[in-house]
Design an enzyme around this catalytic site. Structure first.
Site, short mmCIF file in Angstrom:
data_model
loop_
_atom_site.label_atom_id
_atom_site.label_comp_id
_atom_site.label_asym_id
_atom_site.label_seq_id
_atom_site.Cartn_x
_atom_site.Cartn_y
_atom_site.Cartn_z
N ARG A 272 0.85 -1.20 0.00
CA ARG A 272 0.00 0.00 0.00
C ARG A 272 0.88 1.23 0.00
O ARG A 272 1.81 1.33 0.80
CB ARG A 272 -0.85 0.04 1.29
CG ARG A 272 -1.85 -1.05 1.38
CD ARG A 272 -2.93 -0.71 2.38
NE ARG A 272 -2.45 -0.34 3.72
CZ ARG A 272 -3.25 0.03 4.69
NH1 ARG A 272 -4.55 0.11 4.49
NH2 ARG A 272 -2.76 0.35 5.87
N THR B 242 -1.58 7.41 -0.05
CA THR B 242 -2.89 7.27 -0.71
C THR B 242 -3.64 6.03 -0.25
O THR B 242 -4.84 5.90 -0.47
CB THR B 242 -2.72 7.16 -2.24
OG1 THR B 242 -1.99 5.95 -2.51
CG2 THR B 242 -1.97 8.35 -2.81
N ASP C 178 1.10 -3.91 12.10
CA ASP C 178 1.49 -4.24 10.73
C ASP C 178 1.84 -5.73 10.66
O ASP C 178 2.84 -6.17 11.22
CB ASP C 178 2.70 -3.38 10.31
CG ASP C 178 3.03 -3.57 8.85
OD1 ASP C 178 3.26 -4.73 8.43
OD2 ASP C 178 3.04 -2.58 8.11
N ASP D 142 5.35 -6.72 9.20
CA ASP D 142 6.47 -6.43 10.11
C ASP D 142 6.49 -7.40 11.28
O ASP D 142 7.56 -7.86 11.70
CB ASP D 142 6.35 -4.99 10.64
CG ASP D 142 6.78 -3.97 9.59
OD1 ASP D 142 7.55 -4.33 8.67
OD2 ASP D 142 6.33 -2.82 9.68
C1 PRP Z 1 -0.91 -5.01 4.23
C2 PRP Z 1 -1.70 -6.29 4.31
C3 PRP Z 1 -2.55 -6.23 3.06
C4 PRP Z 1 -2.84 -4.75 2.95
C5 PRP Z 1 -4.24 -4.52 3.45
O1 PRP Z 1 0.13 -5.10 3.36
O2 PRP Z 1 -0.91 -7.45 4.38
O3 PRP Z 1 -1.91 -6.71 1.89
O4 PRP Z 1 -1.89 -4.08 3.78
O5 PRP Z 1 -4.61 -3.20 3.25
P1 PRP Z 1 -5.77 -2.75 2.25
O6 PRP Z 1 -6.91 -3.67 2.52
O7 PRP Z 1 -6.03 -1.35 2.67
O8 PRP Z 1 -5.25 -2.84 0.85
P2 PRP Z 1 1.23 -3.94 3.18
O9 PRP Z 1 0.82 -3.00 2.13
O10 PRP Z 1 1.56 -3.37 4.52
O11 PRP Z 1 2.48 -4.73 2.58
P3 PRP Z 1 3.42 -5.84 3.28
O12 PRP Z 1 2.58 -7.08 3.49
O13 PRP Z 1 4.47 -6.05 2.27
O14 PRP Z 1 3.92 -5.28 4.58
N1 URA Z 2 -2.07 -3.76 6.99
C1 URA Z 2 -1.65 -4.24 8.17
O1 URA Z 2 -0.68 -5.01 8.23
N2 URA Z 2 -2.32 -3.87 9.28
C2 URA Z 2 -3.37 -3.05 9.24
O2 URA Z 2 -3.95 -2.75 10.31
C3 URA Z 2 -3.80 -2.55 8.00
C4 URA Z 2 -3.13 -2.93 6.87
#
Ligand code: PRP
Ligand code: URA
Length: 212
Positions: free
Chosen positions: A107, A111, A203, A206
């Site tokens: 994400r 935005t 997160d 993480d």
């Molecule tokens: C997180 C999560 C989803 C997304 C959800 O990923 O694992 O993929 O956010 O958010 P949304 O429903 O608003 O799209 P992130 O973008 O943090 O990436 P990562 O898994 O690589 O940390």
């Molecule tokens: N992605 C995450 O990992 N946690 C949240 O709460 C939202 C998006």
């Protein structure tokens, strides 16, 4: 939130118990990883009642009998990177021969729009039952884009599994893709101003990979 025919929210004491430990800020990376896997296995058991089976003849020590078995090659697991990776082994426990595709998305922090950076899907995925994995469903943007991508590749049967979801994300996926079965272990209250789920677990990527 409205009641959606294509959305199942689990209400199971084993899942509630594991999600409570998962949320805790003091849960270690190792335990977090193990819990994501265990919760995913429990969700898979419940959500995959309709997967294709075939009738085979088995010879027991006493006689032959007809028995249903899974059809090999009929299931594809697709994690949304990164955090979805933590759920793959939980599905593989029950579907050890399932093929695995990967969709890379993150994400944009300002935005909140998903950005696709990788896609590799198994050959013939359009004929398979796809299980799309992401522990977090926040705005629903990543899930909707991943589903669009799978549909463009011809996938017709898609199940989405999320461990924690915000009502905003559930509504977006349920209304944009009413043909997709959505399985959620726990429905949370809302999103905060940064797009994080409340109470959530922080997160997921993480915490799973120890990057913060
Ligand atoms: C997180 C999560 C989803 C997304 C959800 O990923 O694992 O993929 O956010 O958010 P949304 O429903 O608003 O799209 P992130 O973008 O943090 O990436 P990562 O898994 O690589 O940390
Ligand atoms: N992605 C995450 O990992 N946690 C949240 O709460 C939202 C998006």
């Amino acid at each position: 939130m409205k009641n959606y025919k294509n959305v199942t929210i689990f209400d199971h004491p084993l899942i509630h118990h594991k999600v409570a430990i998962l949320r805790d800020k003091d849960t270690s990376t190792k335990q977090f990883r193990e819990l994501i896997e265990e919760i995913t296995t429990l969700m898979t058991y419940e959500s995959c009642k309709g997967v294709p089976t075939k009738t085979v003849t088995v010879t027991t020590p006493l006689e032959d009998c007809k028995q249903q078995m899974l059809v090999e090659g009929s299931v594809a697991i697709v994690p949304i990177l990164r955090a979805g990776l933590g759920m793959v082994s939980g599905v593989h426990t029950l579907f050890p021969t399932a093929k695995v595709g990967h969709i890379g998305m993150y994400r944009n922090e300002e935005t909140l729009e998903p950005v696709e950076y990788y896609c590799k899907l198994p050959q013939g995925i359009e004929r398979m039952q796809v299980i799309l994995l992401d522990p977090m469903l926040a705005t629903g943007g990543s899930a909707c884009d991943a589903i669009d991508l799978l549909k463009k590749r011809g996938c017709k049967s898609i199940k989405l599994m999320n461990i924690i979801a915000a009502p905003e994300g559930v509504e977006k996926v349920a209304e944009t893709h009413p043909d997709v079965e959505v399985y959620i272990s726990t429905l949370d209250r809302c999103l905060n101003e940064n797009g994080y789920i409340l109470p959530g677990l922080g997160d997921a990527g993480d915490r799973l990979f120890g990057t913060k």
